[in-house]
Design an enzyme around this catalytic site. Structure first.
Site, PDB file in Angstrom:
ATOM      1  N   HIS A   9      -2.861   7.021   3.943  1.00 43.74           N
ATOM      2  CA  HIS A   9      -3.362   5.784   3.343  1.00 43.74           C
ATOM      3  C   HIS A   9      -4.695   5.448   4.008  1.00 43.74           C
ATOM      4  CE1 HIS A   9      -3.840   1.819   1.920  1.00 43.74           C
ATOM      5  NE2 HIS A   9      -3.370   1.196   2.984  1.00 43.74           N
ATOM      6  N   ASN A  46      -9.991  -0.038   1.721  1.00 40.28           N
ATOM      7  CA  ASN A  46      -8.547   0.053   1.484  1.00 40.28           C
ATOM      8  C   ASN A  46      -8.262  -0.373   0.043  1.00 40.28           C
ATOM      9  OD1 ASN A  46      -5.790  -0.380   1.340  1.00 40.28           O
ATOM     10  ND2 ASN A  46      -5.646  -1.427   3.308  1.00 40.28           N
ATOM     11  N   CYS A  57       0.814  -1.223   0.000  1.00 40.44           N
ATOM     12  CA  CYS A  57       0.000   0.000   0.000  1.00 40.44           C
ATOM     13  C   CYS A  57       0.848   1.274   0.000  1.00 40.44           C
ATOM     14  CB  CYS A  57      -0.945   0.001   1.195  1.00 40.44           C
ATOM     15  SG  CYS A  57      -1.997  -1.450   1.269  1.00 40.44           S
TER      16      CYS A  57
HETATM   17  N1  COA Z   1     -17.182  -9.309  11.348  1.00 40.40           N
HETATM   18  C1  COA Z   1     -17.427  -9.708  12.600  1.00 40.40           C
HETATM   19  N2  COA Z   1     -16.470 -10.159  13.431  1.00 40.40           N
HETATM   20  C2  COA Z   1     -15.221 -10.196  12.962  1.00 40.40           C
HETATM   21  C3  COA Z   1     -14.886  -9.797  11.666  1.00 40.40           C
HETATM   22  C4  COA Z   1     -15.929  -9.336  10.846  1.00 40.40           C
HETATM   23  N3  COA Z   1     -15.729  -8.911   9.579  1.00 40.40           N
HETATM   24  N4  COA Z   1     -13.560  -9.932  11.486  1.00 40.40           N
HETATM   25  C5  COA Z   1     -13.051 -10.399  12.630  1.00 40.40           C
HETATM   26  N5  COA Z   1     -14.050 -10.571  13.525  1.00 40.40           N
HETATM   27  C6  COA Z   1     -13.970 -11.058  14.905  1.00 40.40           C
HETATM   28  C7  COA Z   1     -12.724 -11.842  15.181  1.00 40.40           C
HETATM   29  O1  COA Z   1     -12.923 -13.181  14.813  1.00 40.40           O
HETATM   30  C8  COA Z   1     -12.556 -11.649  16.662  1.00 40.40           C
HETATM   31  O2  COA Z   1     -13.397 -12.569  17.304  1.00 40.40           O
HETATM   32  P1  COA Z   1     -12.879 -13.343  18.624  1.00 40.40           P
HETATM   33  O3  COA Z   1     -12.568 -12.248  19.623  1.00 40.40           O
HETATM   34  O4  COA Z   1     -14.048 -14.186  18.962  1.00 40.40           O
HETATM   35  O5  COA Z   1     -11.673 -14.096  18.176  1.00 40.40           O
HETATM   36  C9  COA Z   1     -13.133 -10.278  16.933  1.00 40.40           C
HETATM   37  O6  COA Z   1     -13.898  -9.930  15.776  1.00 40.40           O
HETATM   38  C10 COA Z   1     -12.101  -9.186  17.193  1.00 40.40           C
HETATM   39  O7  COA Z   1     -11.083  -9.296  16.260  1.00 40.40           O
HETATM   40  P2  COA Z   1      -9.823  -8.361  16.345  1.00 40.40           P
HETATM   41  O8  COA Z   1      -8.805  -8.865  15.384  1.00 40.40           O
HETATM   42  O9  COA Z   1      -9.431  -8.112  17.747  1.00 40.40           O
HETATM   43  O10 COA Z   1     -10.447  -6.991  15.830  1.00 40.40           O
HETATM   44  P3  COA Z   1      -9.712  -5.609  15.731  1.00 40.40           P
HETATM   45  O11 COA Z   1     -10.358  -4.633  16.630  1.00 40.40           O
HETATM   46  O12 COA Z   1      -8.224  -5.759  15.800  1.00 40.40           O
HETATM   47  O13 COA Z   1     -10.073  -5.193  14.243  1.00 40.40           O
HETATM   48  C11 COA Z   1      -9.138  -5.138  12.063  1.00 40.40           C
HETATM   49  C12 COA Z   1      -9.695  -6.008  13.188  1.00 40.40           C
HETATM   50  C13 COA Z   1      -8.708  -6.047  10.932  1.00 40.40           C
HETATM   51  C14 COA Z   1     -10.244  -4.223  11.584  1.00 40.40           C
HETATM   52  C15 COA Z   1      -7.954  -4.296  12.594  1.00 40.40           C
HETATM   53  O14 COA Z   1      -7.055  -5.139  13.267  1.00 40.40           O
HETATM   54  C16 COA Z   1      -7.228  -3.590  11.494  1.00 40.40           C
HETATM   55  O15 COA Z   1      -7.770  -2.738  10.822  1.00 40.40           O
HETATM   56  N6  COA Z   1      -5.909  -3.875  11.345  1.00 40.40           N
HETATM   57  C17 COA Z   1      -5.123  -3.253  10.305  1.00 40.40           C
HETATM   58  C18 COA Z   1      -5.407  -3.904   9.003  1.00 40.40           C
HETATM   59  C19 COA Z   1      -4.898  -3.131   7.839  1.00 40.40           C
HETATM   60  O16 COA Z   1      -4.983  -1.937   7.783  1.00 40.40           O
HETATM   61  N7  COA Z   1      -4.383  -3.846   6.831  1.00 40.40           N
HETATM   62  C20 COA Z   1      -3.948  -3.290   5.619  1.00 40.40           C
HETATM   63  C21 COA Z   1      -2.606  -2.685   5.758  1.00 40.40           C
HETATM   64  S1  COA Z   1      -2.150  -1.875   4.306  1.00 40.40           S
END
Ligand code: COA
Length: 326
Positions: A253, A283, A114
């Site tokens: 970004h 994204n 990205c």
């Molecule tokens: N819908 C519902 N629940 C979901 C889900 C979805 N789409 N995706 C994940 N979950 C669940 C998980 O399974 C987890 O459940 P559990 O606690 O029972 O295991 C729970 O939600 C929490 O997951 P977690 O990973 O702690 O969520 P988070 O607050 O970290 O948010 C992201 C997840 C992916 C949104 C966040 O980590 C993020 O944005 N990270 C950066 C990603 C990014 O920018 N990538 C590109 C880089 S260029």
């Protein structure tokens, strides 16, 4: 040879017409609009039709950028396409785009996740600064929908398809005042597409194990992103001989609103100085910063003399930032 100032002579962006909302995704995986919006700020994203590839989106964005720069494809000296979703391994998407445009210049692809557009802008700027070329088309183009695992709710809700294009050229005033690039290959495992390359060529096993799709450790990428957004921004501003207060507009970004808000808090910059359009596109990887720049421009948020900080992070792991005086 004197070093020349390099600026933006034209800009374009294109998103495919098909809108996929969070409610649409509720029908595909176990998720909810409420979960997606509160965790990411995303409401909807654009998805390319099955017969549309990255070069098709890139072509549309490039035509707009060329028109806005008052140039024809024949005027181009170089095409750089930043992408992690090339039409195919080879030929380069830049060469496919060159042919579609009817240009005759050289072209190559650049892979920096990205951060791709910022990396590509910095590469293109060198050719103009040293006098080798005058008009360079830099594209960030992605069809991430083609490498998303639509069974994986933790990633499929985050991404979208788009292309953005920037024409670089020599300028008398303003232009790019600094570039900062960074990488930490040790963190590469946090965000990868494991199979299909020379390490794990396509086989029945790689396909049945769904290894041709994006794999991500969201929490660790989140922590990395917040840290490098702050560090790279400060470094780029310092290198430009400016302070945070001098920056009129931050173009981050567009991955997650919580990452942007955390960066704004850490930098102690009002959130409304950060341009955000991820609610409508998700994204879009290397297209994201250019798409945001394009929309900010057309929304009247950029005037001649505006000082803009662009900052990104992504697979690699990579990061990049630059200060541009419009
Ligand atoms: N819908 C519902 N629940 C979901 C889900 C979805 N789409 N995706 C994940 N979950 C669940 C998980 O399974 C987890 O459940 P559990 O606690 O029972 O295991 C729970 O939600 C929490 O997951 P977690 O990973 O702690 O969520 P988070 O607050 O970290 O948010 C992201 C997840 C992916 C949104 C966040 O980590 C993020 O944005 N990270 C950066 C990603 C990014 O920018 N990538 C590109 C880089 S260029």
């Amino acid at each position: 040879m004197p070093i020349r100032k390099v600026g933006v002579r034209g800009i374009g962006a294109y998103t495919p017409p098909k809108v996929v909302t969070n409610f649409d995704l509720e029908k595909i995986v176990e998720t909810s609009d409420e979960w997606i919006f509160t965790r990411t700020g995303i409401r909807e994203r654009r998805i390319a039709e099955p017969d549309m590839a990255t070069s098709d989106l890139s072509y549309m964005a490039s035509k707009i950028a060329l028109d806005s720069a008052n140039l024809t494809p024949g005027d181009l000296d170089l095409i750089i396409v930043a992408t992690v979703t090339p039409d195919m391994f080879f030929p380069a998407t830049a060469c496919i785009l060159q042919d579609k445009l009817g240009a005759t210049c050289p072209g190559f692809d650049l892979s920096a996740g990205c951060s791709g557009l910022i990396y590509a802008l910095s590469v293109g700027a060198q050719f103009i600064a040293n006098g080798m070329y005058d008009n360079i088309l830099v594209v960030g183009g992605e069809t991430l929908s083609k490498i998303i695992d639509w069974q994986d709710r933790s990633t499929c809700v985050l991404f979208g398809d788009a292309a953005s294009a920037v024409i670089l050229g020599p300028v008398d005033t303003g232009g790019f005042r600094s570039f900062v690039l960074g990488a930490d290959g040790g963190g590469g495992k946090l965000l990868e597409l494991p199979a299909g390359g020379s390490r794990l060529p396509a086989s029945y096993e790689t396909i049945s194990q769904r290894l041709h799709f994006i794999k991500m450790n969201g929490r660790d990428v989140f922590k990395f992103a917040v840290r490098v957004m702050e560090e790279a921004s400060l470094e780029a501003i310092d290198k430009a001989g400016l302070t945070l207060k001098d920056i009129d507009l931050f173009i981050p970004h567009q991955a997650n609103i919580r990452i942007i808000e955390s960066a704004a808090e850490r930098l102690n910059v009002p959130k409304d100085k950060f341009f955000v359009n991820l609610d409508r596109y998700g994204n879009t990887s290397s297209a994201s910063v250019g798409l945001a720049l394009y929309e900010a421009f057309w929304e009247g948020k950029i005037q001649k003399g505006s000082k803009i900080l662009m900052v990104g992070f992504g697979a690699g792991l990579t990061w990049g930032a630059c200060v541009l005086e419009w």
